[in-house]
Design a protein around this motif. Sequence first.
Motif, PDB file in Angstrom:
ATOM      1  N   ILE A   1       0.830  -1.197   0.000  1.00 10.16           N
ATOM      2  CA  ILE A   1       0.000   0.000   0.000  1.00 10.16           C
ATOM      3  C   ILE A   1       0.873   1.259   0.000  1.00 10.16           C
ATOM      4  CG2 ILE A   1      -1.679   1.332   1.343  1.00 10.16           C
ATOM      5  CD1 ILE A   1      -2.778  -1.366   2.377  1.00 10.16           C
ATOM      6  N   ALA A   2       1.949   1.231   0.770  1.00  6.81           N
ATOM      7  CA  ALA A   2       2.844   2.394   0.827  1.00  6.81           C
ATOM      8  C   ALA A   2       3.441   2.693  -0.540  1.00  6.81           C
ATOM      9  CB  ALA A   2       3.942   2.157   1.857  1.00  6.81           C
TER      10      ALA A   2
ATOM     11  N   ARG B   1      -5.545  12.669  -1.530  1.00  5.48           N
ATOM     12  CA  ARG B   1      -5.692  11.502  -2.404  1.00  5.48           C
ATOM     13  C   ARG B   1      -4.961  10.284  -1.835  1.00  5.48           C
ATOM     14  NH1 ARG B   1      -4.045  12.935  -8.341  1.00  5.48           N
ATOM     15  NH2 ARG B   1      -4.433  10.691  -8.545  1.00  5.48           N
ATOM     16  N   ALA B   2      -3.759  10.476  -1.320  1.00  2.68           N
ATOM     17  CA  ALA B   2      -3.017   9.354  -0.733  1.00  2.68           C
ATOM     18  C   ALA B   2      -3.714   8.855   0.525  1.00  2.68           C
ATOM     19  CB  ALA B   2      -1.581   9.771  -0.423  1.00  2.68           C
ATOM     20  N   ASN B   3      -4.269   9.780   1.306  1.00  6.59           N
ATOM     21  CA  ASN B   3      -5.015   9.403   2.510  1.00  6.59           C
ATOM     22  C   ASN B   3      -6.161   8.461   2.144  1.00  6.59           C
ATOM     23  OD1 ASN B   3      -5.304  10.609   5.560  1.00  6.59           O
ATOM     24  ND2 ASN B   3      -7.296  10.023   4.760  1.00  6.59           N
TER      25      ASN B   3
ATOM     26  N   ILE C   1      -4.876   4.926   1.006  1.00 10.10           N
ATOM     27  CA  ILE C   1      -4.343   4.080   2.079  1.00 10.10           C
ATOM     28  C   ILE C   1      -5.461   3.593   3.002  1.00 10.10           C
ATOM     29  CG2 ILE C   1      -2.820   4.011   4.099  1.00 10.10           C
ATOM     30  CD1 ILE C   1      -1.122   6.195   2.639  1.00 10.10           C
ATOM     31  N   VAL C   2      -6.342   4.507   3.404  1.00 12.79           N
ATOM     32  CA  VAL C   2      -7.421   4.142   4.331  1.00 12.79           C
ATOM     33  C   VAL C   2      -8.334   3.085   3.708  1.00 12.79           C
ATOM     34  CG1 VAL C   2      -9.483   4.997   5.506  1.00 12.79           C
ATOM     35  CG2 VAL C   2      -7.362   6.309   5.605  1.00 12.79           C
ATOM     36  N   GLU C   3      -8.699   3.287   2.462  1.00 15.45           N
ATOM     37  CA  GLU C   3      -9.574   2.319   1.793  1.00 15.45           C
ATOM     38  C   GLU C   3      -8.904   0.955   1.682  1.00 15.45           C
ATOM     39  OE1 GLU C   3     -11.660   1.546  -2.567  1.00 15.45           O
ATOM     40  OE2 GLU C   3     -10.952   3.559  -2.072  1.00 15.45           O
TER      41      GLU C   3
ATOM     42  N   ALA D   1      -6.217   8.275  10.482  1.00 17.53           N
ATOM     43  CA  ALA D   1      -5.389   8.874   9.443  1.00 17.53           C
ATOM     44  C   ALA D   1      -5.466  10.389   9.536  1.00 17.53           C
ATOM     45  CB  ALA D   1      -5.838   8.408   8.062  1.00 17.53           C
ATOM     46  N   GLU D   2      -4.359  11.038   9.197  1.00 23.40           N
ATOM     47  CA  GLU D   2      -4.262  12.482   9.407  1.00 23.40           C
ATOM     48  C   GLU D   2      -5.368  13.259   8.711  1.00 23.40           C
ATOM     49  OE1 GLU D   2      -1.167  16.220   9.207  1.00 23.40           O
ATOM     50  OE2 GLU D   2      -0.556  14.325   8.311  1.00 23.40           O
ATOM     51  N   GLU D   3      -5.697  12.878   7.481  1.00 22.20           N
ATOM     52  CA  GLU D   3      -6.668  13.658   6.717  1.00 22.20           C
ATOM     53  C   GLU D   3      -8.088  13.095   6.825  1.00 22.20           C
ATOM     54  OE1 GLU D   3      -5.483  16.384   5.804  1.00 22.20           O
ATOM     55  OE2 GLU D   3      -3.364  15.864   5.961  1.00 22.20           O
ATOM     56  N   SER D   4      -8.329  12.236   7.802  1.00 28.39           N
ATOM     57  CA  SER D   4      -9.663  11.665   8.011  1.00 28.39           C
ATOM     58  C   SER D   4     -10.227  12.119   9.350  1.00 28.39           C
ATOM     59  CB  SER D   4      -9.605  10.133   8.002  1.00 28.39           C
ATOM     60  OG  SER D   4      -9.073   9.634   6.802  1.00 28.39           O
ATOM     61  N   ASP D   5     -11.521  12.182   9.437  1.00 30.26           N
ATOM     62  CA  ASP D   5     -12.163  12.525  10.703  1.00 30.26           C
ATOM     63  C   ASP D   5     -12.572  11.230  11.397  1.00 30.26           C
ATOM     64  OD1 ASP D   5     -13.390  13.754  12.814  1.00 30.26           O
ATOM     65  OD2 ASP D   5     -15.223  14.234  11.718  1.00 30.26           O
TER      66      ASP D   5
END
Length: 277
Positions: free
Chosen positions: A14-15, A48-50, A53-55, A68-72
Amino acid sequence: MPSLDTELDTARRIAREAGALLLEVYATPFSVEDKAGGQGPVTEADTRANALIVEALRRAFPGDGVVAEESDNSAAAGRFERCWFVDPLDGTQEFVNRNGEFAIHIGLAIGTEAVLGVVYRPVGDTLYSGVVGQGGFVEKAGARRALRVSDVAEPASLRLVVSRSHRSKLTNQVVARLGITREQESGSVGVKCGLLAESQADLYLHVSDKSYRWDNCAPEAVLRSAGGILTDLGGTPYRYDGSELQNLRGLLACNAAAFPHVQPVVTRFAREAGLIT
């Protein structure tokens, strides 16, 4: 601890996928916005990367939490025994400055501890990965070798890696007290911890409260897999149980040999500066 080979292989894959996405954006004249609350810059690459990776993590490990940093989704860490901490682009300012010193962090905490980490630096194609107690590796230029921190114990011989941002009084005090003469600047927390893990540096200090668990979960696991130590400035390990996401007491990363000499000095100055109680 049970084998985490599947988790490690998945996180590495994923990375690399996210890294390819970052490089796509990196090659374009991307726009930069400021996060709300003065939290620094954010770009299309971060969001977009967030999402990628999360998905991918939720698809692979549906029973795990993901922070994740860009997720609530900050509450996830407290609800799951296993929780992934993701920084899709650690070092956004480095990305904006186009100096290559940014990285993707994918870390897994089980219970309250960081146990598995992948730190991928797309520029230069350098991937650090490790499981605490089971060793770590760096993959670079098609070669793979084991990670191991240095055994330098004498404080004056330590190589310090520092951020490119504003130099703090506390860092100056520690450098002067320990007699450190060798320093290098670097960007991402993960890149700096990677340098420690492959014995290219010995000590890293982050002396503000402007970092979060997604900044250090993966780097901590990689560093500890290589025999290093990461704590707050008081020498206390951070917990990954969701009770606190911000690293309010800074970061201290060091090889194990020098830690007993360095930590009391760092703690004293941090206490005097009011960073820890």
